[in-house]
Write a protein that holds these residues in place. Sequence first.
Motif, PDB file in Angstrom:
ATOM      1  N   VAL A 329       0.855  -1.203   0.000  1.00 28.87           N
ATOM      2  CA  VAL A 329       0.000   0.000   0.000  1.00 28.87           C
ATOM      3  C   VAL A 329       0.890   1.252   0.000  1.00 28.87           C
ATOM      4  CG1 VAL A 329      -1.697   1.314   1.348  1.00 28.87           C
ATOM      5  CG2 VAL A 329      -1.900  -1.160   1.175  1.00 28.87           C
ATOM      6  N   THR A 330       0.621   2.172  -0.921  1.00 28.64           N
ATOM      7  CA  THR A 330       1.465   3.372  -1.014  1.00 28.64           C
ATOM      8  C   THR A 330       1.059   4.396   0.049  1.00 28.64           C
ATOM      9  OG1 THR A 330      -0.022   4.518  -2.486  1.00 28.64           O
ATOM     10  CG2 THR A 330       1.600   3.074  -3.527  1.00 28.64           C
ATOM     11  N   ARG A 331       1.906   5.378   0.241  1.00 26.01           N
ATOM     12  CA  ARG A 331       1.617   6.444   1.216  1.00 26.01           C
ATOM     13  C   ARG A 331       0.331   7.189   0.817  1.00 26.01           C
ATOM     14  NH1 ARG A 331       2.775  11.859   1.598  1.00 26.01           N
ATOM     15  NH2 ARG A 331       2.867  12.612   3.761  1.00 26.01           N
ATOM     16  N   ASP A 332       0.213   7.444  -0.468  1.00 31.63           N
ATOM     17  CA  ASP A 332      -0.976   8.126  -0.991  1.00 31.63           C
ATOM     18  C   ASP A 332      -2.256   7.359  -0.687  1.00 31.63           C
ATOM     19  OD1 ASP A 332      -0.159  10.425  -2.027  1.00 31.63           O
ATOM     20  OD2 ASP A 332      -0.817   9.978  -4.106  1.00 31.63           O
ATOM     21  N   GLU A 333      -2.164   6.075  -0.923  1.00 26.83           N
ATOM     22  CA  GLU A 333      -3.348   5.226  -0.666  1.00 26.83           C
ATOM     23  C   GLU A 333      -3.698   5.250   0.818  1.00 26.83           C
ATOM     24  OE1 GLU A 333      -3.028   1.922  -4.253  1.00 26.83           O
ATOM     25  OE2 GLU A 333      -1.810   1.637  -2.449  1.00 26.83           O
ATOM     26  N   ARG A 334      -2.666   5.193   1.643  1.00 19.73           N
ATOM     27  CA  ARG A 334      -2.909   5.212   3.094  1.00 19.73           C
ATOM     28  C   ARG A 334      -3.556   6.543   3.501  1.00 19.73           C
ATOM     29  NH1 ARG A 334       2.182   5.498   5.245  1.00 19.73           N
ATOM     30  NH2 ARG A 334       1.789   7.642   5.926  1.00 19.73           N
ATOM     31  N   LEU A 335      -3.043   7.618   2.941  1.00 26.57           N
ATOM     32  CA  LEU A 335      -3.608   8.928   3.279  1.00 26.57           C
ATOM     33  C   LEU A 335      -5.068   9.049   2.829  1.00 26.57           C
ATOM     34  CD1 LEU A 335      -0.719  11.475   2.672  1.00 26.57           C
ATOM     35  CD2 LEU A 335      -1.912  10.970   4.818  1.00 26.57           C
ATOM     36  N   ARG A 336      -5.361   8.417   1.698  1.00 20.52           N
ATOM     37  CA  ARG A 336      -6.756   8.459   1.237  1.00 20.52           C
ATOM     38  C   ARG A 336      -7.686   7.768   2.248  1.00 20.52           C
ATOM     39  NH1 ARG A 336      -4.832   7.720  -4.298  1.00 20.52           N
ATOM     40  NH2 ARG A 336      -5.567   5.571  -4.423  1.00 20.52           N
ATOM     41  N   LEU A 337      -7.195   6.703   2.837  1.00 20.22           N
ATOM     42  CA  LEU A 337      -7.991   6.005   3.859  1.00 20.22           C
ATOM     43  C   LEU A 337      -8.204   6.892   5.082  1.00 20.22           C
ATOM     44  CD1 LEU A 337      -6.571   2.361   3.997  1.00 20.22           C
ATOM     45  CD2 LEU A 337      -8.798   3.116   3.170  1.00 20.22           C
ATOM     46  N   VAL A 338      -7.136   7.558   5.493  1.00 19.33           N
ATOM     47  CA  VAL A 338      -7.226   8.427   6.680  1.00 19.33           C
ATOM     48  C   VAL A 338      -8.202   9.576   6.399  1.00 19.33           C
ATOM     49  CG1 VAL A 338      -5.940   9.959   8.212  1.00 19.33           C
ATOM     50  CG2 VAL A 338      -4.915   7.824   7.448  1.00 19.33           C
ATOM     51  N   LYS A 339      -8.106  10.099   5.187  1.00 16.58           N
ATOM     52  CA  LYS A 339      -9.015  11.213   4.843  1.00 16.58           C
ATOM     53  C   LYS A 339     -10.468  10.751   4.849  1.00 16.58           C
ATOM     54  CE  LYS A 339      -5.925  14.273   2.415  1.00 16.58           C
ATOM     55  NZ  LYS A 339      -5.155  14.301   1.179  1.00 16.58           N
ATOM     56  N   PHE A 340     -10.692   9.538   4.376  1.00 16.75           N
ATOM     57  CA  PHE A 340     -12.062   9.017   4.406  1.00 16.75           C
ATOM     58  C   PHE A 340     -12.562   8.936   5.854  1.00 16.75           C
ATOM     59  CE2 PHE A 340     -15.190   5.644   4.776  1.00 16.75           C
ATOM     60  CZ  PHE A 340     -16.080   5.964   3.761  1.00 16.75           C
ATOM     61  N   ALA A 341     -11.670   8.467   6.743  1.00 14.65           N
ATOM     62  CA  ALA A 341     -12.060   8.324   8.153  1.00 14.65           C
ATOM     63  C   ALA A 341     -12.394   9.674   8.780  1.00 14.65           C
ATOM     64  CB  ALA A 341     -10.936   7.662   8.933  1.00 14.65           C
ATOM     65  N   LYS A 342     -11.718  10.714   8.306  1.00 19.50           N
ATOM     66  CA  LYS A 342     -11.945  12.044   8.887  1.00 19.50           C
ATOM     67  C   LYS A 342     -13.052  12.810   8.165  1.00 19.50           C
ATOM     68  CE  LYS A 342      -9.792  13.984  11.721  1.00 19.50           C
ATOM     69  NZ  LYS A 342     -10.205  14.035  13.148  1.00 19.50           N
ATOM     70  N   ALA A 343     -13.416  12.353   6.976  1.00 20.51           N
ATOM     71  CA  ALA A 343     -14.415  13.119   6.205  1.00 20.51           C
ATOM     72  C   ALA A 343     -15.204  12.188   5.277  1.00 20.51           C
ATOM     73  CB  ALA A 343     -13.716  14.210   5.394  1.00 20.51           C
ATOM     74  N   MET A 344     -16.061  11.396   5.901  1.00 22.75           N
ATOM     75  CA  MET A 344     -16.918  10.495   5.123  1.00 22.75           C
ATOM     76  C   MET A 344     -18.133  11.312   4.667  1.00 22.75           C
ATOM     77  SD  MET A 344     -18.512   7.041   6.703  1.00 22.75           S
ATOM     78  CE  MET A 344     -19.839   6.153   5.925  1.00 22.75           C
ATOM     79  N   ARG A 345     -18.202  11.514   3.362  1.00 21.08           N
ATOM     80  CA  ARG A 345     -19.170  12.488   2.849  1.00 21.08           C
ATOM     81  C   ARG A 345     -20.426  11.798   2.315  1.00 21.08           C
ATOM     82  NH1 ARG A 345     -17.264  17.839   1.381  1.00 21.08           N
ATOM     83  NH2 ARG A 345     -19.064  18.978   0.582  1.00 21.08           N
ATOM     84  N   LEU A 346     -21.574  12.257   2.753  1.00 18.31           N
ATOM     85  CA  LEU A 346     -22.845  11.670   2.316  1.00 18.31           C
ATOM     86  C   LEU A 346     -23.745  12.787   1.791  1.00 18.31           C
ATOM     87  CD1 LEU A 346     -23.204   9.542   5.527  1.00 18.31           C
ATOM     88  CD2 LEU A 346     -22.911   8.581   3.250  1.00 18.31           C
ATOM     89  N   ALA A 347     -24.366  12.547   0.652  1.00 19.87           N
ATOM     90  CA  ALA A 347     -25.244  13.564   0.068  1.00 19.87           C
ATOM     91  C   ALA A 347     -26.665  13.364   0.603  1.00 19.87           C
ATOM     92  CB  ALA A 347     -25.223  13.446  -1.449  1.00 19.87           C
ATOM     93  N   VAL A 348     -27.212  14.405   1.204  1.00 21.83           N
ATOM     94  CA  VAL A 348     -28.553  14.297   1.786  1.00 21.83           C
ATOM     95  C   VAL A 348     -29.592  14.407   0.675  1.00 21.83           C
ATOM     96  CG1 VAL A 348     -30.200  15.341   3.393  1.00 21.83           C
ATOM     97  CG2 VAL A 348     -27.763  15.327   3.938  1.00 21.83           C
ATOM     98  N   SER A 349     -30.519  13.451   0.631  1.00 18.27           N
ATOM     99  CA  SER A 349     -31.575  13.566  -0.395  1.00 18.27           C
ATOM    100  C   SER A 349     -32.853  14.159   0.193  1.00 18.27           C
ATOM    101  CB  SER A 349     -31.842  12.219  -1.052  1.00 18.27           C
ATOM    102  OG  SER A 349     -32.176  11.265  -0.080  1.00 18.27           O
ATOM    103  N   GLY A 350     -32.960  14.160   1.508  1.00 20.84           N
ATOM    104  CA  GLY A 350     -34.156  14.786   2.096  1.00 20.84           C
ATOM    105  C   GLY A 350     -34.321  14.394   3.553  1.00 20.84           C
TER     106      GLY A 350
END
Length: 419
Positions: A329-350
């Motif tokens: 696993v590359t450093r970039d890939e690892r950072l992407r995981l950490v970013k997901f953990a800190k900012a899991m984004r969900l679009a509100v439909s209503g």
Amino acid sequence: MSMKDAIQFDLIVVGGGPAGMMCAGRAAERGARVLLLEKNSMLGKKLSITGGGRCNVTNDISTVRELVARYGPGGKALFPAFSRFTPADAVNFFNERGLPTKVEAEGRVFPVSNDANDVVRVLGEYLRQGKVKVVLNAPVHKVVVYDDHVRVMWSLGEWRAAAVAVATGGLAYPETGSTGEGFDWLARLGHKIIRPDASLVPLRVKEPWIVGLSGLSLQNVRASVVVGDKKIESKTGKLLFTHFGLSGPLILNMSRTVGEALKKNSVDVVLDLFPKDNLSALDAELLRLFSSNQNKKIKNVAALFFPPKIGSLALNAAGLDPEKFVNLVTRDERLRLVKFAKAMRLAVSGLMGLDDAIVSSGGVAPSEVDFRTMRSKIRPNVYILGDALNFNRPSGGFSLQICWATGYLAGEAVLFDRP
Ligand SMILES: Cc1cc2nc3c(=O)[nH]c(=O)nc-3n(C[C@H](O)[C@H](O)[C@H](O)COP(=O)(O)OP(=O)(O)OC[C@H]3O[C@@H](n4cnc5c(N)ncnc54)[C@H](O)[C@@H]3O)c2cc1C
């Protein structure tokens, strides 16, 4: 002329909704001289649109204990009223007056005719039988309460009575007439008026995979309401994933902000699953985990790091092959995981619908009313009914049950249970 001579009625009911009509009808049935004032040109305007036009009259719950539990912690106050006028009494009331009813899912009671206008009609007939004087197009602008009588004023004059029932409704759906004037009069008498709370509702999100997280509950998450790149509210607390989206106290408490923002913009909710750690601290922790699990597959290590079920989502979002070995696993890939953990984004439909809402309606604090007679504890010649009282009201016929019970009890008390 003495004041007593000037009194024209035993009771003036202000507001021709379900609570006011029930009260006026019952008082008249027991021999009181009753005047009912309604500012609309018809009675029961809101009642006629209830239950999608079918009117969910009450709920078929058999015990009073279970019934009051449906109104949340504040519901206990209703115990004396519901003990004396139960949902079965409400059903009988309508059945005996020629309106058969049926019970549908979740105990919801409807007229067999599926027509709310039939409910309005039965109450209108009840008023006619009791010879209640009904004045339509009569907006009351002031109520003055004395020790032994009341004066009720409207644009064309005033009436006097021994007592007044405030059945002017709450603040929901003001186009049907409930615009809150009653609260001004009651506040002036010294009543505490609780402002209506926003509806507390779960959120629907667009991501279809959310269903896979259904049932997962996280104790300590930070949720931010985001419009574009702007955070408009952030809170930390307990979150629950549902089939359709997000719930739990954290989300319910943000639903008002989301609801307001949704009127104008699209809205995302961004979840920080590890609010205590900043990005670099979290990255360091993941790195440590990687070092001690070099020869394992990333899917197994992600499962150790993320809350249950979220690991595979994170890998997917980070574009990582779950079968990959950790040492690749590359450093970039690892950072992407950490970013997901800190900012899991969900679009509100209503927002979820009324059925899921927990609504504090606003109104007079129940502690200020005697629920055996519906008499104000501050002014015993004032009765307070229906939506004018502050209760959490789940949907399912529970609001109208308050109207029938409080209206009926006040009507009974007018002549026979004098202060
Ligand atoms: C769309 C919708 C659907 C609903 N469906 C259901 C359902 O199926 N089942 C259920 O249990 N509940 C339902 N409810 C809730 C229910 O309608 C209310 O709980 C109920 O109408 C409250 O009755 P009320 O008599 O206290 O007040 P209201 O029905 O609001 O009546 C108050 C009356 O007072 C009059 N008034 C106000 N101020 C003055 C004044 N100054 N002078 C003279 N008159 C005045 C108003 O014009 C109004 O007619 C629904 C509500 C809405 C908005």
